[in-house]
Design a protein around this motif. Structure first.
Motif, mmCIF file in Angstrom:
data_model
loop_
_atom_site.group_PDB
_atom_site.id
_atom_site.type_symbol
_atom_site.label_atom_id
_atom_site.label_comp_id
_atom_site.label_asym_id
_atom_site.label_seq_id
_atom_site.Cartn_x
_atom_site.Cartn_y
_atom_site.Cartn_z
ATOM 1 N N ARG A 8 40.863 27.303 5.014
ATOM 2 C CA ARG A 8 40.665 27.458 6.205
ATOM 3 C C ARG A 8 40.153 26.001 6.744
ATOM 4 O O ARG A 8 39.070 25.480 6.411
ATOM 5 C CB ARG A 8 39.673 28.568 6.558
ATOM 6 C CG ARG A 8 40.172 29.874 6.206
ATOM 7 C CD ARG A 8 39.312 30.993 6.383
ATOM 8 N NE ARG A 8 38.667 31.332 7.530
ATOM 9 C CZ ARG A 8 37.452 31.652 7.980
ATOM 10 N NH1 ARG A 8 36.860 32.018 6.917
ATOM 11 N NH2 ARG A 8 37.053 31.827 9.179
ATOM 12 N N ALA A 30 38.120 26.351 -0.261
ATOM 13 C CA ALA A 30 38.607 27.597 -1.250
ATOM 14 C C ALA A 30 39.588 28.338 -0.560
ATOM 15 O O ALA A 30 40.577 28.861 -1.280
ATOM 16 C CB ALA A 30 37.572 28.224 -2.103
ATOM 17 N N THR A 31 39.407 28.841 0.630
ATOM 18 C CA THR A 31 40.163 29.851 1.382
ATOM 19 C C THR A 31 41.369 28.902 2.112
ATOM 20 O O THR A 31 41.982 29.630 2.999
ATOM 21 C CB THR A 31 39.423 30.675 2.478
ATOM 22 O OG1 THR A 31 38.598 29.849 3.391
ATOM 23 C CG2 THR A 31 38.604 31.574 1.320
ATOM 24 N N SER A 53 25.866 25.407 10.252
ATOM 25 C CA SER A 53 25.169 25.482 8.969
ATOM 26 C C SER A 53 24.762 24.077 8.268
ATOM 27 O O SER A 53 23.609 23.859 7.843
ATOM 28 C CB SER A 53 26.223 26.135 7.967
ATOM 29 O OG SER A 53 27.401 25.220 7.551
ATOM 30 N N VAL A 92 28.097 25.644 0.423
ATOM 31 C CA VAL A 92 28.564 26.941 -0.010
ATOM 32 C C VAL A 92 29.515 27.016 1.243
ATOM 33 O O VAL A 92 30.612 27.574 1.050
ATOM 34 C CB VAL A 92 27.380 27.914 -0.158
ATOM 35 C CG1 VAL A 92 28.077 29.471 -0.030
ATOM 36 C CG2 VAL A 92 26.578 27.764 -1.357
ATOM 37 N N VAL A 93 29.127 26.830 2.552
ATOM 38 C CA VAL A 93 30.165 27.193 3.553
ATOM 39 C C VAL A 93 31.303 26.208 3.558
ATOM 40 O O VAL A 93 32.319 26.737 3.648
ATOM 41 C CB VAL A 93 29.234 26.869 4.952
ATOM 42 C CG1 VAL A 93 30.376 27.059 6.117
ATOM 43 C CG2 VAL A 93 28.226 28.058 5.219
ATOM 44 N N ALA A 95 32.518 24.834 0.852
ATOM 45 C CA ALA A 95 33.463 25.025 -0.374
ATOM 46 C C ALA A 95 34.175 26.173 -0.006
ATOM 47 O O ALA A 95 35.291 26.381 -0.601
ATOM 48 C CB ALA A 95 32.437 25.261 -1.500
ATOM 49 N N GLY A 96 33.461 27.219 0.694
ATOM 50 C CA GLY A 96 34.204 28.315 0.671
ATOM 51 C C GLY A 96 35.470 28.038 1.818
ATOM 52 O O GLY A 96 36.550 28.647 1.708
ATOM 53 N N LEU A 97 35.256 27.255 2.821
ATOM 54 C CA LEU A 97 36.507 27.166 3.617
ATOM 55 C C LEU A 97 37.530 26.182 3.206
ATOM 56 O O LEU A 97 38.808 26.606 3.271
ATOM 57 C CB LEU A 97 36.061 26.106 4.802
ATOM 58 C CG LEU A 97 34.947 26.738 5.812
ATOM 59 C CD1 LEU A 97 34.040 25.821 6.885
ATOM 60 C CD2 LEU A 97 35.562 27.827 6.801
ATOM 61 N N GLY A 123 36.637 20.965 -4.460
ATOM 62 C CA GLY A 123 37.388 22.260 -3.973
ATOM 63 C C GLY A 123 39.034 22.267 -3.906
ATOM 64 O O GLY A 123 39.808 23.111 -4.362
#
Length: 146
Positions: free
Chosen positions: A37, A34-35, A13, A27-28, A30-32, A141
């Motif tokens: 991972r 936030a979760t 990405s 976004v990818v 930040a998502g990682l 994040g």
């Protein structure tokens, strides 16, 4: 296997986000974060390397700009390219610190290729700017989930 999916997906990405495709590595990432991972330092490194290498593709395109600029698939409109070229001529290689900016950042990297900026200088400046952006995203994040 999960680590390959996390880091490989982020790399892809980040790489694609710096090229012709409308991909958002922020976004990818930040998502990682936030979760929870992935290891933040490794996520930072993978995203920075992937996005910088994607910009090298633009630098290569810039080297052949005269023959490629009129192609339908070319990633930058003539207007954005001219705007970036003017800015690049005015401020020089330092504009590459802002290669992470939407739309005009890609044009800066293409203009740098057209201007025959040394690849080592190009990579150093682009990586520095992109690393700073990813550091802010990761810090934000981590702060948000703390």
């Amino acid at each position: 296997m999960a680590a390959l999916a996390i880091y490989g997906g982020l790399f892809i990405s980040a790489f694609l986000a710096a090229t012709v495709l409308p991909v958002s590595s922020e976004v990818v990432l930040a998502g990682l974060i936030a979760t929870g991972r992935g290891e933040p330092a490794l996520l930072f490194t993978v995203a920075t390397i992937g996005n910088t290498l994607g910009s090298v593709v633009n630098w290569i395109l810039g080297r052949g700009i005269d023959s490629l600029r009129t192609r339908r698939w070319f990633p930058v409109t003539p207007e954005h390219y001219e705007q970036a070229s003017r800015t690049f001529r005015r401020f020089g290689e330092w504009t590459l610190l802002f290669a992470w900016l939407p739309v005009v950042g890609d044009a800066f990297t293409i203009a740098a290729g057209a201007a025959r900026v040394n690849l080592g200088v190009f990579v150093a400046l682009v990586a520095l700017g992109k690393a700073a952006r990813y550091a802010v995203i990761i810090a934000g994040g981590l702060w948000a989930i703390a």
